[in-house]
Design a protein around this motif. Structure first.
Motif, mmCIF file in Angstrom:
data_model
loop_
_atom_site.group_PDB
_atom_site.id
_atom_site.type_symbol
_atom_site.label_atom_id
_atom_site.label_comp_id
_atom_site.label_asym_id
_atom_site.label_seq_id
_atom_site.Cartn_x
_atom_site.Cartn_y
_atom_site.Cartn_z
ATOM 1 N N ALA A 195 0.852 -1.192 0.000
ATOM 2 C CA ALA A 195 0.000 0.000 0.000
ATOM 3 C C ALA A 195 0.886 1.239 0.000
ATOM 4 C CB ALA A 195 -0.922 -0.005 1.223
ATOM 5 N N PRO A 196 1.267 1.744 -1.180
ATOM 6 C CA PRO A 196 2.174 2.887 -1.258
ATOM 7 C C PRO A 196 1.637 4.097 -0.506
ATOM 8 C CG PRO A 196 1.867 1.877 -3.417
ATOM 9 C CD PRO A 196 0.859 1.252 -2.508
ATOM 10 N N ILE A 197 2.569 4.885 -0.002
ATOM 11 C CA ILE A 197 2.224 6.061 0.800
ATOM 12 C C ILE A 197 2.709 7.327 0.107
ATOM 13 C CG2 ILE A 197 2.268 4.775 2.968
ATOM 14 C CD1 ILE A 197 5.096 5.894 3.456
ATOM 15 N N PRO A 198 2.175 8.495 0.486
ATOM 16 C CA PRO A 198 2.689 9.754 -0.068
ATOM 17 C C PRO A 198 4.144 9.952 0.342
ATOM 18 C CG PRO A 198 0.562 10.086 1.004
ATOM 19 C CD PRO A 198 1.019 8.709 1.377
ATOM 20 N N PRO A 199 4.868 10.805 -0.382
ATOM 21 C CA PRO A 199 6.262 11.073 -0.009
ATOM 22 C C PRO A 199 6.390 11.516 1.444
ATOM 23 C CG PRO A 199 5.762 12.014 -2.153
ATOM 24 C CD PRO A 199 4.455 11.534 -1.592
ATOM 25 N N LEU A 200 7.417 11.025 2.112
ATOM 26 C CA LEU A 200 7.648 11.401 3.507
ATOM 27 C C LEU A 200 7.856 12.905 3.651
ATOM 28 C CD1 LEU A 200 10.084 8.547 4.617
ATOM 29 C CD2 LEU A 200 7.584 8.597 4.765
ATOM 30 N N VAL A 201 8.465 13.512 2.634
ATOM 31 C CA VAL A 201 8.783 14.940 2.729
ATOM 32 C C VAL A 201 7.544 15.823 2.633
ATOM 33 C CG1 VAL A 201 11.147 14.675 1.883
ATOM 34 C CG2 VAL A 201 9.284 15.084 0.254
ATOM 35 N N HIS A 202 6.413 15.250 2.249
ATOM 36 C CA HIS A 202 5.181 16.054 2.247
ATOM 37 C C HIS A 202 4.820 16.479 3.661
ATOM 38 C CE1 HIS A 202 3.264 15.053 -1.928
ATOM 39 N NE2 HIS A 202 4.474 15.566 -2.021
ATOM 40 N N ASP A 203 4.940 15.533 4.593
ATOM 41 C CA ASP A 203 4.627 15.837 5.989
ATOM 42 C C ASP A 203 5.827 16.370 6.757
ATOM 43 O OD1 ASP A 203 2.020 14.981 5.623
ATOM 44 O OD2 ASP A 203 2.446 12.935 6.287
ATOM 45 N N ARG A 204 7.024 15.951 6.328
ATOM 46 C CA ARG A 204 8.246 16.364 7.038
ATOM 47 C C ARG A 204 9.232 16.958 6.035
ATOM 48 N NH1 ARG A 204 7.937 14.712 12.447
ATOM 49 N NH2 ARG A 204 9.470 16.377 12.589
ATOM 50 N N PRO A 205 8.966 18.184 5.561
ATOM 51 C CA PRO A 205 9.848 18.789 4.559
ATOM 52 C C PRO A 205 11.263 19.029 5.064
ATOM 53 C CG PRO A 205 8.253 20.388 5.383
ATOM 54 C CD PRO A 205 7.813 19.052 5.891
ATOM 55 N N GLU A 206 11.443 18.987 6.375
ATOM 56 C CA GLU A 206 12.773 19.199 6.945
ATOM 57 C C GLU A 206 13.614 17.917 6.945
ATOM 58 O OE1 GLU A 206 10.190 18.234 10.628
ATOM 59 O OE2 GLU A 206 9.977 18.780 8.503
ATOM 60 N N LEU A 207 13.061 16.822 6.460
ATOM 61 C CA LEU A 207 13.761 15.538 6.447
ATOM 62 C C LEU A 207 15.074 15.645 5.673
ATOM 63 C CD1 LEU A 207 13.432 12.473 7.191
ATOM 64 C CD2 LEU A 207 12.408 12.183 4.935
ATOM 65 N N THR A 208 16.187 15.274 6.311
ATOM 66 C CA THR A 208 17.508 15.343 5.693
ATOM 67 C C THR A 208 17.973 13.961 5.256
ATOM 68 O OG1 THR A 208 18.705 14.958 7.757
ATOM 69 C CG2 THR A 208 18.107 17.252 7.230
ATOM 70 N N ALA A 209 19.055 13.916 4.489
ATOM 71 C CA ALA A 209 19.630 12.638 4.088
ATOM 72 C C ALA A 209 20.076 11.847 5.313
ATOM 73 C CB ALA A 209 20.801 12.859 3.131
ATOM 74 N N ALA A 210 20.645 12.526 6.313
ATOM 75 C CA ALA A 210 21.080 11.826 7.522
ATOM 76 C C ALA A 210 19.891 11.209 8.250
ATOM 77 C CB ALA A 210 21.826 12.794 8.440
ATOM 78 N N ASP A 211 18.772 11.950 8.345
ATOM 79 C CA ASP A 211 17.557 11.382 8.927
ATOM 80 C C ASP A 211 17.121 10.145 8.143
ATOM 81 O OD1 ASP A 211 17.255 13.517 10.798
ATOM 82 O OD2 ASP A 211 16.175 14.717 9.314
ATOM 83 N N ALA A 212 17.169 10.266 6.824
ATOM 84 C CA ALA A 212 16.688 9.183 5.964
ATOM 85 C C ALA A 212 17.517 7.913 6.136
ATOM 86 C CB ALA A 212 16.697 9.640 4.510
ATOM 87 N N TYR A 213 18.838 8.047 6.280
ATOM 88 C CA TYR A 213 19.664 6.859 6.516
ATOM 89 C C TYR A 213 19.319 6.231 7.872
ATOM 90 C CZ TYR A 213 22.642 7.477 2.421
ATOM 91 O OH TYR A 213 23.115 7.555 1.129
ATOM 92 N N ALA A 214 19.002 7.056 8.865
ATOM 93 C CA ALA A 214 18.583 6.514 10.160
ATOM 94 C C ALA A 214 17.285 5.734 10.024
ATOM 95 C CB ALA A 214 18.416 7.649 11.164
ATOM 96 N N ILE A 215 16.349 6.248 9.230
ATOM 97 C CA ILE A 215 15.088 5.548 8.975
ATOM 98 C C ILE A 215 15.354 4.218 8.267
ATOM 99 C CG2 ILE A 215 12.939 5.658 7.651
ATOM 100 C CD1 ILE A 215 13.081 8.749 8.126
ATOM 101 N N GLN A 216 16.213 4.254 7.261
ATOM 102 C CA GLN A 216 16.571 3.027 6.546
ATOM 103 C C GLN A 216 17.101 1.971 7.509
ATOM 104 O OE1 GLN A 216 20.187 1.649 3.671
ATOM 105 N NE2 GLN A 216 19.129 3.487 2.951
ATOM 106 N N LEU A 217 18.012 2.379 8.398
ATOM 107 C CA LEU A 217 18.633 1.428 9.317
ATOM 108 C C LEU A 217 17.637 0.867 10.318
ATOM 109 C CD1 LEU A 217 22.103 3.097 9.918
ATOM 110 C CD2 LEU A 217 21.667 0.863 8.882
ATOM 111 N N PHE A 218 16.661 1.674 10.759
ATOM 112 C CA PHE A 218 15.627 1.142 11.651
ATOM 113 C C PHE A 218 14.952 -0.069 11.008
ATOM 114 C CE2 PHE A 218 15.067 5.412 13.902
ATOM 115 C CZ PHE A 218 15.553 4.941 15.114
ATOM 116 N N ASN A 219 14.565 0.073 9.740
ATOM 117 C CA ASN A 219 13.846 -1.020 9.079
ATOM 118 C C ASN A 219 14.750 -2.192 8.741
ATOM 119 O OD1 ASN A 219 11.241 -0.063 9.235
ATOM 120 N ND2 ASN A 219 11.388 1.111 7.327
ATOM 121 N N ILE A 220 16.010 -1.927 8.409
ATOM 122 C CA ILE A 220 16.947 -3.027 8.145
ATOM 123 C C ILE A 220 17.157 -3.842 9.421
ATOM 124 C CG2 ILE A 220 19.354 -3.590 7.620
ATOM 125 C CD1 ILE A 220 17.686 -2.879 5.157
#
Length: 262
Positions: free
Chosen positions: A22-47
């Motif tokens: 079930a695809p979702i809207p882009p994360l940056v729509h709700d969190r435009p301040e999302l940085t690449a460093a934040d995104a790698y942290a999110i990736q690692l949580f799921n890994i």
């Protein structure tokens, strides 16, 4: 940067999107301040919570055209897990994915650990046991592939699976910059390119990866598979599609998708 709780909440959204198809809207729509460093942290949580053996890494955004489109000046990366490995002999169920696409890449099989910070192209060639033909299955849990850089990083660099052909050619027997690659769907050519589409040399992409992941305490180890980026554009997948990629001097690899059950 976002708080750890914020990153976990966004990781939950991506995990649920993948689990439920079930695809979702882009994360940056709700969190435009999302940085690449934040995104790698999110990736690692799921890994980490997905578990399973990390068998390698993939590099994304490794062509000049993709970097220009995304407004960045360097690639990104994701993890390859053992349960993402696909077979040349068994058709894949396309319904397991949201928006599946395939890309063809010259894979690197490491025979020795790579250094982290300061890793050079010479280090990569010395540590590489062999090059191999491969197809990466990419997917986006972001609706309609409407991704920004943080979105794709958080989504494991849009990686979903991979298959490696039987061919193995050690460095020194082939120029990794000059491997022509052609992707067929059925008997028709649907994409073609050359390995130097990847940063001018896929070895450069692997050295970049080794230096970059070192900043997150990650190292590229002997036995790992590294997918440095696509030789040409990605191709959409439909149920029943049969793909066949040919790499000059390197060999072939196949990937098929099951017909829709009736």
């Amino acid at each position: 940067m976002l708080t750890e709780a914020d990153c976990r909440a966004l990781a939950d959204r991506l995990r649920d999107a993948e689990r439920d198809r079930a695809p979702i809207p882009p994360l940056v729509h709700d969190r435009p301040e999302l940085t690449a460093a934040d995104a790698y942290a999110i990736q690692l949580f799921n890994i980490h919570r997905r578990g399973g053996e990390v068998v390698g890494h993939k590099v994304g955004l490794s062509s000049a055209a993709m970097q220009q489109m995304m407004g960045v000046d360097e690639p990104d990366y994701g993890h390859l897990l053992a349960d993402m490995r696909l077979s040349e002999k068994e058709p894949v169920d396309a319904a397991r994915y949201c928006y599946p696409r395939v890309e063809i890449e010259v894979a690197f099989l490491l025979g020795a650990d790579l250094p982290g910070f300061g890793c050079t192209e010479a280090d990569v060639l010395a540590a590489t046991e062999a090059f191999a033909p491969s197809i990466e299955l990419i997917d986006s849990r972001i609706r309609d592939w409407k991704i920004s850089l943080p979105d794709t990083i958080a989504d494991n660099a849009s990686s979903a699976g991979f298959v490696v052909g039987a061919g193995r050619v050690p460095p020194g027997r082939i120029d990794p910059r000059g491997i022509d690659a052609v992707l067929y769907k059925g008997g028709a050519v649907v994409a073609q390119g050359r390995s130097d589409a990847v940063l001018g040399n896929p070895v450069t992409a692997v050295a970049w990866l080794a230096r970059t992941v070192a900043g997150f305490g990650v190292h590229l180890r002997a036995g790992h598979l590294i997918m440095p980026g696509a030789c040409c554009r990605a191709v959409d997948v439909l149920p029943g599609d049969e793909f066949h990629a040919v790499f000059t001097g390197l060999g072939e690899v196949r990937l098929s998708f099951a017909e829709v059950s009736r």
